[in-house]
Design an enzyme around this catalytic site. Structure first.
Site, PDB file in Angstrom:
ATOM      1  N   ASN A 164       3.266   4.106  -2.428  1.00 51.24           N
ATOM      2  CA  ASN A 164       2.947   4.999  -3.538  1.00 51.24           C
ATOM      3  C   ASN A 164       2.135   4.000  -4.877  1.00 51.24           C
ATOM      4  OD1 ASN A 164       4.702   6.932  -5.707  1.00 51.24           O
ATOM      5  ND2 ASN A 164       3.081   7.917  -4.410  1.00 51.24           N
ATOM      6  N   SER A 216       0.759  -1.267   0.000  1.00 47.76           N
ATOM      7  CA  SER A 216      -0.022   0.168  -0.032  1.00 47.76           C
ATOM      8  C   SER A 216       0.837   1.359   0.046  1.00 47.76           C
ATOM      9  CB  SER A 216      -0.685  -0.170   1.302  1.00 47.76           C
ATOM     10  OG  SER A 216      -0.029  -0.126   2.247  1.00 47.76           O
ATOM     11  N   LYS A 220       9.497  -3.892  -8.572  1.00 48.51           N
ATOM     12  CA  LYS A 220      10.642  -3.761  -9.568  1.00 48.51           C
ATOM     13  C   LYS A 220      11.976  -4.036  -8.653  1.00 48.51           C
ATOM     14  CE  LYS A 220       8.444  -0.809 -12.852  1.00 48.51           C
ATOM     15  NZ  LYS A 220       8.107   0.366 -13.014  1.00 48.51           N
ATOM     16  N   LYS A 228      16.268  -1.190 -14.936  1.00 45.08           N
ATOM     17  CA  LYS A 228      16.172   0.157 -15.483  1.00 45.08           C
ATOM     18  C   LYS A 228      16.482   1.337 -14.239  1.00 45.08           C
ATOM     19  CE  LYS A 228      12.056   1.067 -13.315  1.00 45.08           C
ATOM     20  NZ  LYS A 228      11.166   2.088 -12.714  1.00 45.08           N
TER      21      LYS A 228
HETATM   22  N1  LIG Z   1       6.116   4.499  -6.870  1.00 46.49           N
HETATM   23  C1  LIG Z   1       6.070   4.309  -8.138  1.00 46.49           C
HETATM   24  O1  LIG Z   1       5.905   5.301  -9.073  1.00 46.49           O
HETATM   25  C2  LIG Z   1       6.072   2.964  -8.666  1.00 46.49           C
HETATM   26  C3  LIG Z   1       5.864   2.705 -10.254  1.00 46.49           C
HETATM   27  C4  LIG Z   1       5.866   1.365 -10.562  1.00 46.49           C
HETATM   28  C5  LIG Z   1       6.318   0.377  -9.905  1.00 46.49           C
HETATM   29  N2  LIG Z   1       6.845   0.628  -8.638  1.00 46.49           N
HETATM   30  C6  LIG Z   1       7.453  -0.459  -7.696  1.00 46.49           C
HETATM   31  O2  LIG Z   1       6.645  -0.953  -6.973  1.00 46.49           O
HETATM   32  C7  LIG Z   1       7.028  -1.541  -5.743  1.00 46.49           C
HETATM   33  C8  LIG Z   1       6.386  -0.903  -4.442  1.00 46.49           C
HETATM   34  O3  LIG Z   1       6.660   0.663  -4.431  1.00 46.49           O
HETATM   35  P1  LIG Z   1       5.778   1.699  -3.752  1.00 46.49           P
HETATM   36  O4  LIG Z   1       6.040   3.009  -4.492  1.00 46.49           O
HETATM   37  O5  LIG Z   1       4.302   1.216  -3.697  1.00 46.49           O
HETATM   38  O6  LIG Z   1       6.287   1.586  -2.313  1.00 46.49           O
HETATM   39  P2  LIG Z   1       6.963   2.879  -1.473  1.00 46.49           P
HETATM   40  O7  LIG Z   1       8.215   2.787  -1.779  1.00 46.49           O
HETATM   41  O8  LIG Z   1       6.029   4.024  -1.927  1.00 46.49           O
HETATM   42  O9  LIG Z   1       6.282   2.598   0.032  1.00 46.49           O
HETATM   43  C9  LIG Z   1       7.083   1.932   0.857  1.00 46.49           C
HETATM   44  C10 LIG Z   1       5.954   0.742   1.477  1.00 46.49           C
HETATM   45  O10 LIG Z   1       6.862  -0.138   1.890  1.00 46.49           O
HETATM   46  C11 LIG Z   1       5.880  -0.550   3.190  1.00 46.49           C
HETATM   47  N3  LIG Z   1       6.907  -0.946   4.158  1.00 46.49           N
HETATM   48  C12 LIG Z   1       7.537  -0.030   5.059  1.00 46.49           C
HETATM   49  N4  LIG Z   1       8.219  -0.633   5.759  1.00 46.49           N
HETATM   50  C13 LIG Z   1       7.909  -2.074   5.619  1.00 46.49           C
HETATM   51  C14 LIG Z   1       8.224  -3.186   6.326  1.00 46.49           C
HETATM   52  N5  LIG Z   1       9.060  -3.392   7.357  1.00 46.49           N
HETATM   53  N6  LIG Z   1       7.640  -4.782   5.839  1.00 46.49           N
HETATM   54  C15 LIG Z   1       6.934  -4.377   4.799  1.00 46.49           C
HETATM   55  N7  LIG Z   1       6.378  -3.312   4.107  1.00 46.49           N
HETATM   56  C16 LIG Z   1       6.975  -2.341   4.507  1.00 46.49           C
HETATM   57  C17 LIG Z   1       5.072   0.769   3.593  1.00 46.49           C
HETATM   58  O11 LIG Z   1       4.082   0.476   4.231  1.00 46.49           O
HETATM   59  C18 LIG Z   1       4.774   1.187   2.051  1.00 46.49           C
HETATM   60  O12 LIG Z   1       3.721   0.334   1.672  1.00 46.49           O
HETATM   61  C19 LIG Z   1       8.573  -1.192  -5.582  1.00 46.49           C
HETATM   62  O13 LIG Z   1       9.197  -2.496  -6.194  1.00 46.49           O
HETATM   63  C20 LIG Z   1       8.761  -0.203  -6.913  1.00 46.49           C
HETATM   64  O14 LIG Z   1       9.849  -0.354  -7.551  1.00 46.49           O
HETATM   65  C21 LIG Z   1       6.677   1.973  -7.966  1.00 46.49           C
END
Ligand SMILES: NC(=O)c1ccc[n+]([C@@H]2O[C@H](COP(=O)([O-])OP(=O)(O)OC[C@H]3O[C@@H](n4cnc5c(N)ncnc54)[C@H](O)[C@@H]3O)[C@@H](O)[C@H]2O)c1
Length: 351
Positions: free
Chosen positions: A17, A15, A124, A208
């Site tokens: 970004n 949950s 990713k 990437k």
């Molecule tokens: N943000 C983007 O624009 C984007 C786009 C495409 C893909 N992604 C990929 O999606 C994946 C998730 O990214 P995001 O942007 O949703 O995450 P994020 O970096 O925004 O958020 C961190 C997440 O980690 C969780 N977290 C923190 N500590 C934790 C712990 N100890 N155990 C488990 N969870 C914990 C938090 O609750 C939060 O949900 C990544 O692999 C990222 O590369 C991100």
């Protein structure tokens, strides 16, 4: 997969970004499609925000104020702090957490989810196994025994949440499953292409971020747009060479022309957090951890960790200073060197 009469229950594991932006899409889509259950579970790693639990805020105010502020989530997305409870009875699992947490998460839910469930990973990053490279999808598949597709593309979460047009790629091993996730996730402004080259799609999403770190160093060192374009081009060639070597040649170069390839690479090297923090790393002299805290409000960087993992994998294979296979691209003269150089410039060793 054969469907029972009951609609398919979806659980979003994560949950942040991206997880929240995807929850907005899925919550809206399942309301319109009878194939899916109308309530969507979302596992939320519980945090306290100004004296309130994040799950309470999401369930009452329908906004993830920490990771996707300013966007309302559909009211059928239910935030659940207990992972085991969130995945219970799920037919479809959407994994979207920073890759460093995937082992812990899989270990907690292994055995709870029926093997006929299907998964898709939006994560990713790469894992490291005894043989060197291990894909996150392989880790999930092995631990949970379920089929896993992947979704990667030029998808900066806030732009997707704002419903700005973009494309993305689903890679699958079983076409039917890829198409099912396309139904769950596609919108008029979030266009999905399904390909069968799942491993290459996933590697694009991980690698990437390494190139984006190089692009950020380039910006931080004020090397200019020509140099940055060279880093991006060489980075793409290295991504292809790496994928072809580690997927034993079974990848199609055409996959790198999908959203998961060139499009995601460009977005990340101009707009992403890895580029931004890498630039600051060069300019400020602060550590990556400090910059993560200062600039990312709890979000995690994938690029530096993936760089270190790629470095270790190449080292393990004795390929750090040699060309990979017959490729002339993955040599120390090119991008890996550039990433390494950026870290060395600040006295950080990847070993
Ligand atoms: N943000 C983007 O624009 C984007 C786009 C495409 C893909 N992604 C990929 O999606 C994946 C998730 O990214 P995001 O942007 O949703 O995450 P994020 O970096 O925004 O958020 C961190 C997440 O980690 C969780 N977290 C923190 N500590 C934790 C712990 N100890 N155990 C488990 N969870 C914990 C938090 O609750 C939060 O949900 C990544 O692999 C990222 O590369 C991100």
């Amino acid at each position: 997969m054969s469907f029972s009469i009951s609609p398919l229950k979806v659980c979003i594991v994560g949950s942040g970004n991206w997880g929240s932006a995807v929850a907005k899409i899925i919550g809206n889509n399942v309301k319109k499609l009878q194939k899916f259950a109308s309530t969507v579970n979302m596992w939320v790693f519980e945090e306290n925000i100004n004296g309130r639990k994040l799950t309470d805020i999401i369930n009452k105010d329908h906004e993830n104020v920490k990771y996707l502020p300013g966007y309302k989530l559909p009211d059928n997305v239910v935030a659940i702090p207990n992972l085991r409870e969130a995945v219970q009875d799920a037919d479809l699992l959407v994994f979207v957490i920073p890759h460093q947490y995937i082992h812990k998460v899989c270990e907690e839910i292994t055995g709870l989810v029926p093997r006929k469930a299907l998964g898709i990973t939006l994560i990713k990053g790469i894992d490291q196994g005894p043989e060197g490279l291990k894909l996150i999808s392989d880790t999930i598949r092995e631990k949970m025994g379920i089929d896993i597709s992947v979704l990667m593309g030029a998808n900066i979460a806030n732009e997707v949440a704002a419903d700005k047009f973009c494309e993305t790629t689903i890679g699958c091993k079983i076409l039917e499953n890829g198409l099912l996730f396309k139904e769950l996730l596609q919108t008029p402004n979030f266009r999905i292409t399904v390909v069968d080259d799942a491993d290459a799609v996933e590697l694009c999403g991980a690698l990437k971020n390494v190139v984006a770190v190089g692009a950020g160093f380039c910006d931080g060192l004020c090397y200019g747009d020509n140099t940055k374009a060279a880093v991006i081009r060489l980075g793409l060639m290295e991504m292809i060479a790496f994928a072809k070597f580690f997927c034993k040649g079974q990848v199609s170069t055409a996959t790198f022309l999908e959203s998961c390839g060139i499009a995601d690479l460009i977005t990340t090297c101009y707009g992403g957090r890895n580029r931004r923090v890498a630039e600051a790393f060069v300019k400020t002299g602060k550590s990556i951890e400090e910059l993560e805290k200062e600039m990312l409000n709890g979000q995690k960087l994938q690029g530096p960790q993936t760089s270190a993992e790629v470095h270790n994998i190449l080292k393990q294979k004795g390929m750090l200073d040699n060309k990979i296979g017959r490729s002339k691209y993955l040599s120390h003269e090119n991008h890996l060197f550039f990433v390494k150089y950026g870290f060395l410039h600040r006295g950080v060793c990847l070993d």
